[in-house]
Design an enzyme around this catalytic site. Sequence first.
Site, PDB file in Angstrom:
ATOM      1  N   GLU A 190     -86.866  23.643-122.500  1.00 42.42           N
ATOM      2  CA  GLU A 190     -87.817  23.303-122.153  1.00 42.42           C
ATOM      3  C   GLU A 190     -89.125  23.358-122.638  1.00 42.42           C
ATOM      4  O   GLU A 190     -89.495  24.718-123.074  1.00 42.42           O
ATOM      5  CB  GLU A 190     -87.549  23.470-121.350  1.00 42.42           C
ATOM      6  CG  GLU A 190     -86.308  22.230-119.788  1.00 42.42           C
ATOM      7  CD  GLU A 190     -86.609  22.779-118.132  1.00 42.42           C
ATOM      8  OE1 GLU A 190     -87.867  23.128-117.489  1.00 42.42           O
ATOM      9  OE2 GLU A 190     -85.888  23.085-117.383  1.00 42.42           O
TER      10      GLU A 190
ATOM     11  N   GLU B  80     -83.056  28.413-114.668  1.00 40.05           N
ATOM     12  CA  GLU B  80     -84.021  28.900-114.423  1.00 40.05           C
ATOM     13  C   GLU B  80     -83.667  30.364-112.719  1.00 40.05           C
ATOM     14  O   GLU B  80     -84.488  31.148-112.580  1.00 40.05           O
ATOM     15  CB  GLU B  80     -85.377  28.902-114.353  1.00 40.05           C
ATOM     16  CG  GLU B  80     -85.851  27.378-115.612  1.00 40.05           C
ATOM     17  CD  GLU B  80     -87.285  27.634-114.700  1.00 40.05           C
ATOM     18  OE1 GLU B  80     -87.567  27.123-113.737  1.00 40.05           O
ATOM     19  OE2 GLU B  80     -87.999  26.736-116.262  1.00 40.05           O
TER      20      GLU B  80
END
Length: 764
Positions: free
Chosen positions: A483, A386
Amino acid sequence: MRTILPLNDQWFYLPEYVEREVSAGIDASRYEPIQLPHTNVELPYNYFDDKAFQFISTYKRELNIPADAKGKRVYVDFEGVMTYAQVFLNGLKAGEHKGGYTPFSVELTELAEYGGPNVLTVIVDSTERDDIPPFGAVIDYLTYGGIYREVQLRIVEPVHLGTVFVQTPEPLAANKAVRVVVELEGISDQQDDLTVALQLLDGASVKAETGLEAVTAAEVTLELKELGGLQLWDIDDPKLYEAKLTLLRSGEELDQVTVCFGFREAEFQPDGFYLNGRKIKLLGLNRHQSYPYVGYAMPKRAQRRDADVLKEELGLNMVRTSHYPQSRHFLDRCDEIGLLVFEEIPGWQHIGGEAWKEQAVRDVEDMIIRDRNHPSIVIWGVRINESQDDHDLYTRTNELARKLDPTRATGGVRYIVGSELLEDVYTINDFVHDGGHKKYLAKEIRNFDTYDDTEGVDGETTGLRQPSLVTKLDHPVPYLVTEYNGHMYPTKRFDQEERVMEHALRHTRVQNASYADEGIAGAIGWCAFDYNTHADFGSGDKICYHGVMDMFRLPKFAASVYRSQKNVEQEIVMEPVTYWSRGERNIGGIVPLVVFTNCDEVEFIYGHERKGVYRPNREKYPALPHPPVVIDELTGHWGMKWEDAVFIGYVDGQEVTRKYYSRNPVPTELRVAADDMVLEVGDWDVTRVVVDALDEYGNVLPFYADPVSVEVEGVGELIGPSSLSLIGGRIAFWIRTKGEAGQIRVKVSAPSRFGPQELSIHVQ
């Protein structure tokens, strides 16, 4: 020949650093005797200071190096130390290592006393140093300190075998080939008459072998060709072979190494993932390697069991090692059972300065060199989870990965729409699904300002965004969701019924969306197990309740979403999402009643009334292999008498399972069961024990919270506290060995309701 000696016992530990201790001996009155793996501090299950493990500590061990090792080379190999380690022998510094998730070796050859005692000292800095990934900002997980993986002593000849890379070019060909690249350590221009031999082993049998290849450089390539009668490694039949390498001088063996591998082809294409030419939809969850009380410090059996839980219990075909390289024992088990792996480097959103970036690049190298022979690993994560785009850094990590391992794809987990694609696969954390309540809730929760919110979202039907809306490319590319869910809907195992049902349905909707889109290789949910976290995250008690199982590996209802996708030949699954009580839900009632199942039909009997036979809801979940059954019929209004229930599952018209629910559940049995009844001596071993409070039909009592006490006698000891409260009718604990053979006697007492229950575990 090389000698390998485990160094996991007879350590002494001091939870502080005093400079003079480096050159001192071992004062047994001040040091605690311990075994490895070891956590630098045992933590409570929840509610603790997240800085409690962030300190510098000292580990010592007496080391007797045989006299006949003189003239050879001596190394101490560490599997993992969190986070910065300095290694000393007899008070002199032998080496150091930054990073808590990759192995390292320190040479002791010049410092050792041969045939006599040595003192090995390791100073372990477990603080969150801003020069080492993942540190420098906040991170949503804990990095527990200590020497938390195994250590060994390695004695080899001056010239010995180093890293080995086994490649299988054209694995789908009828006649296969093996190419092995091996590095030689200690070789010089004066070396001559050195040869290397390669054997292909299938268990005890030799399938093929090379002639002796002369060594002319520090790197040698050996090949076996036209190999017939070999099996592929596959998720359903994970066949493993061994490459045995032998180094000789003038025909005399100097060194030998054996490496496991498999023949398989794994490819990510714009239309999905292919294993051995067969298209497979990837169904996975993320795994943190942490456990209650001891953090990361769990031995081989526990690491391997997690792989079994994911593949055998939950029915997954993929796991992502979030957010760091994990135990070799876990990866070995993934190889053995056919669980695909996405492995990535340490990191969480933050990118540090130049020294930090250099360490991230080293992490790529160390991870790939350690793990590139695992057939289970099909993609490398070479980007900080991320993180923002960083063209120069991620150009380097991708180039290095492709140089070290040209056989696997690279990925880089991002949340950014239109992020620069330098990897082979566009890997994305897609938190778009919010249950249909609010548009792009993820943007508001995580403050991600790069979500494209120009497209409307129907939460009931849209579980994932279309790849083209995320990549912003004018052409399709390989695409994998890494995710979803997680922080969007944290759920405790004992939460109110409507919440645990919605939690499960969110996983259902996202997986349905994944299966429906041919441009998505698959979806890896956040996450498998609840985990401890920093004060900046989670529920205030230092736990993120994001898992489909809790920290004890006990399932929530959402686990049945995955289990129910199994073939009925593997397991019959029928799990109604209900505590079976009239007043648990808002306003009362139990509808809609969701049943996760792989049965063809479910019959529902209420009291003595047959309500009907119901089939999986393919209208709402058309792409799932096994959609849930949804029963919308009212079973009676508030104030009516509540009745027992029976659910009966059918496959091909035949009854295969039956489950009863009580209108008036009462505590009836305290069930105590261990995962393993036989453990091993030597390095410490471990097994989990599960305690369930059951009603008269054998169902867990979902709000039972009475305490139990645990007593352990014999050659074992309890990990964690001896007085436990059941959580949602269940609790688990781990029993560890002491390195001795004999019996471990476990007694669980709950004097308020049940008689004591006892187990005897054999250590052999």
